[in-house]
Design a protein around this motif. Structure first.
Motif, mmCIF file in Angstrom:
data_model
loop_
_atom_site.group_PDB
_atom_site.id
_atom_site.type_symbol
_atom_site.label_atom_id
_atom_site.label_comp_id
_atom_site.label_asym_id
_atom_site.label_seq_id
_atom_site.Cartn_x
_atom_site.Cartn_y
_atom_site.Cartn_z
ATOM 1 N N LEU A 199 16.745 65.721 45.912
ATOM 2 C CA LEU A 199 15.770 66.623 45.311
ATOM 3 C C LEU A 199 14.344 66.387 45.805
ATOM 4 O O LEU A 199 13.396 66.940 45.253
ATOM 5 N N SER A 200 14.183 65.539 46.819
ATOM 6 C CA SER A 200 12.836 65.294 47.335
ATOM 7 C C SER A 200 12.344 66.522 48.090
ATOM 8 O O SER A 200 13.101 67.166 48.828
ATOM 9 N N LEU A 201 11.073 66.841 47.883
ATOM 10 C CA LEU A 201 10.515 68.045 48.497
ATOM 11 C C LEU A 201 10.621 68.005 50.019
ATOM 12 O O LEU A 201 10.947 69.015 50.652
ATOM 13 N N ASN A 202 10.362 66.839 50.595
ATOM 14 C CA ASN A 202 10.382 66.738 52.060
ATOM 15 C C ASN A 202 11.766 66.979 52.651
ATOM 16 O O ASN A 202 11.893 67.332 53.829
ATOM 17 N N ARG A 203 12.800 66.781 51.840
ATOM 18 C CA ARG A 203 14.165 67.016 52.334
ATOM 19 C C ARG A 203 14.421 68.501 52.547
ATOM 20 O O ARG A 203 15.242 68.902 53.386
ATOM 21 N N HIS A 204 13.701 69.339 51.805
ATOM 22 C CA HIS A 204 13.951 70.784 51.854
ATOM 23 C C HIS A 204 12.823 71.574 52.513
ATOM 24 O O HIS A 204 13.017 72.727 52.893
ATOM 25 N N LYS A 205 11.656 70.946 52.635
ATOM 26 C CA LYS A 205 10.535 71.656 53.246
ATOM 27 C C LYS A 205 10.680 71.673 54.759
ATOM 28 O O LYS A 205 11.060 70.674 55.377
ATOM 29 N N GLU A 206 10.403 72.821 55.355
ATOM 30 C CA GLU A 206 10.477 72.954 56.810
ATOM 31 C C GLU A 206 9.091 72.752 57.400
ATOM 32 O O GLU A 206 8.108 73.295 56.897
ATOM 33 N N VAL A 207 9.021 71.972 58.430
ATOM 34 C CA VAL A 207 7.747 71.676 59.088
ATOM 35 C C VAL A 207 7.676 72.456 60.391
ATOM 36 O O VAL A 207 8.613 72.438 61.196
ATOM 37 N N ILE A 208 6.572 73.162 60.576
ATOM 38 C CA ILE A 208 6.367 73.919 61.820
ATOM 39 C C ILE A 208 5.763 72.983 62.857
ATOM 40 O O ILE A 208 4.697 72.402 62.651
ATOM 41 N N HIS A 209 6.456 72.831 63.951
ATOM 42 C CA HIS A 209 5.946 71.995 65.040
ATOM 43 C C HIS A 209 5.241 72.891 66.056
ATOM 44 O O HIS A 209 5.835 73.849 66.564
ATOM 45 N N GLU A 210 3.989 72.596 66.322
ATOM 46 C CA GLU A 210 3.241 73.382 67.302
ATOM 47 C C GLU A 210 3.767 73.101 68.708
ATOM 48 O O GLU A 210 4.012 71.962 69.081
ATOM 49 N N GLN A 211 3.944 74.185 69.447
ATOM 50 C CA GLN A 211 4.443 74.045 70.809
ATOM 51 C C GLN A 211 3.322 73.511 71.710
ATOM 52 O O GLN A 211 2.216 74.029 71.733
ATOM 53 N N VAL A 212 3.635 72.453 72.393
ATOM 54 C CA VAL A 212 2.663 71.842 73.304
ATOM 55 C C VAL A 212 3.092 72.119 74.739
ATOM 56 O O VAL A 212 4.237 71.839 75.118
ATOM 57 N N GLU A 213 2.180 72.683 75.525
ATOM 58 C CA GLU A 213 2.494 72.982 76.933
ATOM 59 C C GLU A 213 2.151 71.773 77.796
ATOM 60 O O GLU A 213 1.017 71.279 77.778
ATOM 61 N N HIS A 214 3.142 71.285 78.536
ATOM 62 C CA HIS A 214 2.944 70.123 79.388
ATOM 63 C C HIS A 214 2.772 70.563 80.852
ATOM 64 O O HIS A 214 3.358 71.556 81.286
ATOM 65 N N ILE A 215 1.980 69.806 81.597
ATOM 66 C CA ILE A 215 1.810 70.089 83.026
ATOM 67 C C ILE A 215 3.105 69.726 83.752
ATOM 68 O O ILE A 215 3.674 68.650 83.520
ATOM 69 N N PRO A 216 3.612 70.597 84.621
ATOM 70 C CA PRO A 216 4.853 70.304 85.356
ATOM 71 C C PRO A 216 4.724 68.999 86.145
ATOM 72 O O PRO A 216 3.650 68.698 86.700
ATOM 73 N N PRO A 217 5.809 68.207 86.226
ATOM 74 C CA PRO A 217 5.763 66.924 86.948
ATOM 75 C C PRO A 217 5.302 67.057 88.402
ATOM 76 O O PRO A 217 4.546 66.223 88.896
ATOM 77 N N GLY A 218 5.763 68.127 89.067
ATOM 78 C CA GLY A 218 5.371 68.314 90.463
ATOM 79 C C GLY A 218 3.871 68.462 90.621
ATOM 80 O O GLY A 218 3.254 67.895 91.542
ATOM 81 N N GLN A 219 3.257 69.222 89.695
ATOM 82 C CA GLN A 219 1.805 69.418 89.737
ATOM 83 C C GLN A 219 1.075 68.101 89.491
ATOM 84 O O GLN A 219 0.054 67.818 90.132
ATOM 85 N N LEU A 220 1.604 67.282 88.525
ATOM 86 C CA LEU A 220 0.998 65.978 88.245
ATOM 87 C C LEU A 220 1.009 65.088 89.482
ATOM 88 O O LEU A 220 0.017 64.421 89.812
ATOM 89 N N LEU A 221 2.162 65.070 90.189
ATOM 90 C CA LEU A 221 2.284 64.237 91.395
ATOM 91 C C LEU A 221 1.308 64.679 92.472
ATOM 92 O O LEU A 221 0.678 63.853 93.153
ATOM 93 N N THR A 222 1.173 66.006 92.620
ATOM 94 C CA THR A 222 0.240 66.535 93.624
ATOM 95 C C THR A 222 -1.194 66.112 93.308
ATOM 96 O O THR A 222 -1.949 65.685 94.194
ATOM 97 N N GLU A 223 -1.564 66.207 92.009
ATOM 98 C CA GLU A 223 -2.921 65.837 91.598
ATOM 99 C C GLU A 223 -3.161 64.332 91.774
ATOM 100 O O GLU A 223 -4.259 63.906 92.153
ATOM 101 N N LEU A 224 -2.114 63.523 91.508
ATOM 102 C CA LEU A 224 -2.243 62.079 91.694
ATOM 103 C C LEU A 224 -2.465 61.727 93.167
ATOM 104 O O LEU A 224 -3.277 60.854 93.502
#
Length: 512
Positions: A468-493
């Motif tokens: 009966l805990s509220l957190n067991r039934h409450k849904e949490v919205i996770h914000e979508q985080v956009e990550h830089i593609p690995p290939g682009q990171l390697l190029t920048e490095l």
């Protein structure tokens, strides 16, 4: 809450007792409460006298009789406004030899009040200390009808064991929220099996005076109000005396406030006797099986007091009776067989109406435990369809040990006298709790589980193992985080590495 000035006044009174030779904190509280009570009695009679003068009628409720007491002292001398002006030794004589005998019989010989007061002792040792304390108390503002109120709560904070003993006071705004949600009626029979200073019972009385004033025009209902509606149990005689005084001050003539160890005594005479239970019982602790009421062990076999109290609530209620009670969060999600059995009974055998999660700081500075309000109706035949959940994030006070008021008085509590602005609602959720509670069978059913309140179908609670805990039934919205593609990171490095190498080469050329 108490202002700094009022706290300083109480501190000075407290210090006067300690320097005057009374070192037991509960004894200090008891003596202060008697004196506050005496002052309030005088104020109540003054109000009655002014009312009688204005209406040109006899006084309806005379606290101090006319004439002399059995020892030949005029009853008028027993009033605060009179004896506070006496010389110290005469004041001491009046209070010790006349006022306290009068107090012990104030409610009538057969009243529960006189039963608790018969052992009331005046223990202030010297006339000088009494005169000093009376002068200090005379300057304490007492506009609130609850004479103990925040004064008592603050004084309990001075006792190191207050939180351990469970003798801290439930905040009045939380009590009022619970009373507003269950909407007591003039025909209810109300019980608090861990009543302490009778805060819940006083709040029910105030609610009925405000919402059902017509009951006092009906002889049967008025008699029920004074002699059959209010019931409280406690096993601390000091609490019983203070609670009885509190009830009498609020115009309730003969409530049943009695000595009873609710978890140890069998309930053959109390079973299915009440239509409404309101309580905030002691949480921490466990009892030995041999000390527990056997009828409670038949409901749920456990040593934990918080579970035993929930079993007790179900035992005390009549079929159709309802309860609003505070429980620690562990009751809602505990994994022991006793925890699961009790929750299954609430959902399957009774009608569980709501779970209201309270913020962790509500009971600070006495306890930081997370709690929730359970509301259920006893049916013994099920009836749970949807359970309404609300996540209270703010109650109008800061949630730290200081518990400072965040809004003006007129915007505090579940029923503020002035509406809250949108930005103020985040500081006091209680009016919103009441507003949404009224719509729990309609609009609230449509709310997503990502919101502050929502409904959960019984089937979902069953599939969650009756968690009966509220957190067991409450849904949490996770914000979508956009990550830089690995290939682009390697190029920048590689680009950064080339720039560093080029910079080092340029530096060597300059130094060379």
């Amino acid at each position: 809450m108490l202002t700094r000035e009022l706290r300083n006044q109480i501190d000075r009174i407290w210090d006067a007792f300690w320097t005057g030779g009374i070192s037991n904190p509960l004894e200090v509280i008891e003596q202060i409460t008697y004196l506050l009570f005496l002052r309030r009695l005088d104020e109540l009679q003054t109000i009655e006298e002014l009312k009688a003068t204005r209406l040109k009628k006899p006084i309806e409720r005379r606290i101090f009789p006319e004439g002399d007491d059995p020892r030949g002292r005029p009853y008028a001398d027993l009033r605060w406004s009179r004896f506070k002006n006496f010389e110290a030794r005469e004041m001491y004589t009046v209070v010790s030899e006349h006022v306290f005998p009068f107090l012990r019989n104030l409610g009538g010989e057969d009243s529960t009040y006189s039963h608790h007061m018969k052992d009331a002792r005046f223990t202030i040792p010297t006339p000088a200390l009494l005169a000093k304390v009376v002068d200090l108390i005379d300057h304490v503002p007492m506009e609130e009808r609850d004479t103990n109120g925040d004064l008592y709560e603050y004084m309990l904070g001075k006792i190191a064991t207050a939180g351990q003993n469970g003798q801290f006071r439930t905040p009045r705004h939380i009590i009022r929220l619970m009373v507003e949600m269950v909407q007591p009626t003039p025909t209810d029979v109300v019980c608090d099996p861990a009543c302490g200073t009778c805060g819940f019972l006083v709040a029910v009385g105030e609610y009925l005076r405000l919402r059902h004033p017509e009951l006092f025009a009906d002889d049967k209902l008025r008699r029920h109000f004074h002699r059959g509606l209010f019931h409280g149990f406690d096993f601390d005689n000091t609490m019983l005396r203070i609670g009885s005084m509190n009830m009498l001050l609020h115009g309730i003539e003969n409530p049943e406030v009695v000595y009873r160890d609710s978890l140890s005594q069998d309930h053959s005479g109390e079973e299915e006797k009440y239509t409404l239970v309101l309580a905030n019982p002691p949480f921490a602790g466990s009892l030995d099986y041999e000390n527990m009421a056997k009828d409670l062990l038949q409901v749920v076999k456990t040593k934990k007091t918080e579970l035993l109290f929930v079993a007790l609530f179900m035992r005390l209620l009549k079929t159709g009776g309802r309860a609003a009670v505070i429980v620690p969060d562990g009751v809602l999600f505990g994994s022991s067989n006793a925890h699961k059995t009790l929750r299954r009974m609430l959902v399957e055998d009774q009608k569980l109406d709501a779970v209201i999660s309270l913020p962790g700081g509500v009971f600070k500075p006495y306890a930081g435990v997370s709690t929730a309000i359970l509301l259920f109706t006893k049916t013994n035949s099920g009836g749970t369809d949807f359970v309404w959940f609300y996540d209270v994030e703010a109650d109008g006070w800061s949630l730290d040990d200081k518990r400072q008021q965040l809004l003006p008085d007129e915007k505090i509590g579940p029923c503020p006298s002035q509406p809250l602005a949108p930005e103020e609602r985040s500081k006091n959720n209680l009016p919103d709790v009441l507003a949404r509670w009224a719509k729990r069978d309609s609009e609230e059913r449509q709310r997503a589980r990502t919101q502050q309140s929502f409904c959960v179908a019984k089937a979902d609670i069953v599939s969650a193992g009756y968690d009966l805990s509220l957190n067991r039934h409450k849904e949490v919205i996770h914000e979508q985080v956009e990550h830089i593609p690995p290939g682009q990171l390697l190029t920048e490095l590689k680009h950064l590495e080339h720039e560093i190498e080029q910079g080092l080469a340029d530096l060597e050329a300059m130094l060379g």
